[in-house]
Design a protein around this motif. Structure first.
Motif: not given
Length: 741
Positions: A313-320, A265-267, A322-326
């Motif tokens: 990984p489809f939510s807005r607000g994260l870089t590509l 959420r913070l990211h 960041q999505r891969i990392c999570y």
């Protein structure tokens, strides 16, 4: 570690690229050679290979770059609250945590957050003088407890320590400096543990390395995540900016991993994160298979539900990235299904004669390069912290847990299950049933395979292919047996306290005459085992008094002999030759606390007992072989000694650690815990009470990475030389090992 992460970057990247290319070629080719006689089995086995490739690719992507943080000084005047949430943890352990938190050097307020509303916990707060908050209803468990505390605490920054984590004195000094960047929402340091006999640990005294299955995550993948501003919060040993937490509505209460969920959420809100790689607190690792399973299951459920809740990984607000990392934090639990398929494939093949690959003369031309590169890529990407053969043991341990965790994708909420943090081992046999099944099935398959080869039963499949499958069956049977062995071994630990294996000097008096010198084998505030330099002088008294020498001075104790039957029950083995076991009788709470806090400040002593955190990778080994430098730099060996200043006479003895072999410097090295002057003469007293004179010839290079702080002492390196060598005119020549032995 910094040099480790920087080393051989081009080779590592090249291996990663070659692996991905070869894997894509191999997986593409595999779709053309499914066995028409076993299409379902062929598809299932192929899916396991695809899962392995996805896991490896995500790991390569995260570790492609890294950020290794240097220390940033903490600015003065910040208002900090330290939260210690608790529910039902052992009060002795909890008191240790609170005491350590209150001794953090940077000015702060310590808050004990009691979700169990226990009178004995409030008594700890009253005794030590920290703030206390209790809840009558523990809604949303830990995140609810933290959010409740936000109503009362007013600090600009919030540090969180789980009930078992003992903070080091410099915890806030090392972390607060990064908040000078107003965009930083949290600073995470590694989770490290003091009970190195726990199930997830593997150690080798011969080589003096120490490894656990979270090491690759904290030593390699977290610095990689930090590079992509995707550091994962771990819920303890972490500092948050209060305004950032309030901005997202508080700590995420929807899942059982509020730490990771809160970080997402913070990211998503655009905040930054920092990973500081130095262990700044030490906690309790799951001591046996039961606790290991409970902890990993909770992490798995929470991570998967948190990702689903936030739409990663489809939510807005994260870089590509960041999505891969999570996303990798959820994908990793597919390892359970992959391993299940791999473990059952050899017995299925050998007992049915059905292979996942149809007849082809090219299988090994594709498979062997892929297998070799997969191994090399794992070792190099994790820079020696991965250790394939150890990692595979833990994979065998956790594959049932990971399978169960994946079902969290279809559940709305998992109930909180607090880890017991117990040290006493236990072994519910049902937890080993999957590994026992793997062992039995692969042994049966191995028997079928050997029979097929010996009797020439299958005329279609060459014997060497059957032998190849037998090899995997043997490997999986071996891994299962090792897991069973480790689980049984950990279950034998029956002490309620963890004993530290630190060979500290000790002086005891049992009323038989002059004090006797000895060396500690293991120690906690409950008791210790030690060996006297002269065992025959011990006498027959059951009562002892004496001193254990610590970096911040000796601690006086009184003790009684521990009965041999109690030692046997607690350790599962008898005392060694000449060993004496004592149970402490404390009359000075301050002395007991000082021993307790110093032992749990693991940073100062672990470097001497287990100096190696990683193993040489295959490429490193090959490079050293070609350069003929394989054994040129042996591991440094240390021994704990006492020393006194020559000018002090016999009045004061202090603890030091002397390097006795493998020196890379022209002189011996003495680690002291106080400032000493160059040119000063010391008298070294070894564990065997032998003494010799040395002189300090130089202070260690500045700044020295081994200089870390513990309460009341600082580790400082000194170069020393025996006085007779100086007088004899040895000059700058290297001092031989025997001169310090």
């Amino acid at each position: 570690m910094l040099e480790r992460l920087r080393g051989r970057t081009r080779i590592r990247i090249a291996i990663g690229i070659v692996y991905i290319c070869v894997a894509l070629v191999y997986l593409s080719w595999r779709t053309t050679v499914f066995n028409p006689d076993a299409p379902i089995f062929s598809l299932i086995f192929y899916i396991s290979e695809v899962i392995g490739f996805l896991l490896a690719s995500s790991m390569i992507a995260i570790a492609w770059h890294y950020r290794y943080r240097q220390n940033v000084a903490a600015p003065p005047g910040l208002k900090v609250d330290v939260f210690i949430p608790t529910y039902n943890e052992n009060v002795v352990m909890l008191r240790r945590t609170v005491l350590a938190a209150m001794h953090i050097r940077y000015p702060h307020e310590t808050w004990l957050l009691d979700d169990g509303n226990r009178a004995e916990v409030k008594a700890i707060a009253d005794e030590l003088g920290c703030r206390y908050i209790a809840r009558t209803k523990n809604t949303h468990a830990k995140p609810g407890n933290l959010n409740n505390a936000l109503k009362y605490a007013t600090g600009d920054f919030i540090a969180i320590m789980d009930a078992d984590f003992v903070a080091q004195i410099n915890f806030l000094d090392r972390t607060l400096g990064y908040f000078s960047d107003t965009g930083v929402a949290f600073v995470q340091s590694p989770q490290s543990y003091y009970n190195i006999t726990a199930f997830q640990y593997r150690s080798e005294n011969r080589d003096r390395y120490l490894w656990h299955d979270e090491g690759p995550f904290y030593d390699v993948l977290q610095p990689g995540r930090d590079y992509w501003n995707a550091t994962s919060s771990c819920g303890t040993s972490v500092v948050y900016r209060r305004s950032a937490i309030l901005d997202i509505g508080g700590f995420a209460p929807e899942t059982v991993t509020e730490d990771m969920h809160t970080a997402v959420r913070l990211h998503k809100r655009g905040y930054k994160s920092v990973y500081y790689p130095e262990p700044l607190a030490f906690g309790v690792a799951p001591n046996d298979l039961a606790e290991y399973a409970k902890t990993r299951h909770r992490w798995g459920q929470g991570n998967i539900q948190g990702l689903r809740c936030e739409g990663v990984p489809f939510s807005r607000g994260l870089t590509l990235m960041q999505r891969i990392c999570y996303l990798q934090l959820g994908l990793m639990y597919l390892e359970g299904w992959q391993r299940l398929i791999l473990y059952l494939a050899p017995p299925f093949i050998l007992m049915t004669g059905l292979y996942p690959v149809g007849p082809t003369p090219y299988f090994f031309w594709f498979f062997v390069p892929y297998l070799v590169l997969d191994y090399l890529c794992f070792e190099e990407t994790l820079r020696g912290y991965g250790r394939v053969y150890l990692n595979e043991q833990l994979c065998m341990s956790r594959f049932p847990i990971y399978i169960l965790s994946t079902f969290a994708l279809f559940r709305d909420y998992a109930q909180w299950r607090v880890s017991s943090k117990k040290i006493i081992g236990d072994l519910p046999v049902y937890l080993l049933s999957p590994q026992i099944a793997v062992l039995i099935l692969n042994i049966m398959g191995l028997g079928f395979g050997i029979s097929t080869i010996v009797n020439g039963i299958d005329p279609v499949v060459p014997a060497w292919i059957t032998g190849f499958v037998c090899l995997f069956a043997a490997v999986y049977a071996l891994l299962a047996s090792l897991v069973i062995k480790e689980a049984v071994k950990r279950a034998k630990y029956k002490r309620e306290d963890f004993r530290f294996d630190i060979p500290l000097p000790v002086r005891v008096d049992n009323g038989s005459g002059a004090p006797l010198d000895g060396q500690v084998s293991s120690v906690s505030t409950a008791g210790m085992t030690f060996t006297l330099s002269n065992p025959h002088a011990a006498g027959r008294s059951s009562q002892f008094t004496g001193s254990i020498f610590l970096p911040n001075g000796p601690v006086r104790f009184a003790a009684r002999i521990e009965p041999p039957e109690e030692v046997l029950r607690a350790h599962g083995k008898a005392l060694g030759p000449g060993e004496i076991a004592l149970l402490f009788q404390w009359y000075d709470q301050e002395a007991k606390d000082r021993l307790d806090q110093t032992l749990h400040a693991c940073g100062w002593h672990r470097r001497f007992v287990y100096p190696s955190e990683y193993m040489t990778t295959p490429i490193e080994w090959l490079q050293q072989m070609l350069a003929r430098k394989v054994s040129s730099v042996p591991l440094e060996k240390w021994k704990y000694v006492l020393y006194r200043r020559k000018c002090d006479g016999d009045k004061r003895l202090a603890l030091g650690v002397l390097q006795t072999a493998g020196a890379s410097r022209p002189y011996g090295r003495l680690v002291a815990f106080e400032g000493l002057a160059v040119g000063e003469q010391l008298v070294i007293v070894g564990p065997d009470a032998a003494a010799w004179d040395v002189r300090i010839v130089a202070r260690g290079r500045q700044p020295d990475p081994s200089e870390v702080e513990i309460e009341g002492a600082t580790i400082i390196n000194y170069d020393v030389m025996p006085v007779h060598a100086i007088n004899g005119g040895s000059g700058g020549h290297a001092v031989k090992e025997k001169e310090f032995a």
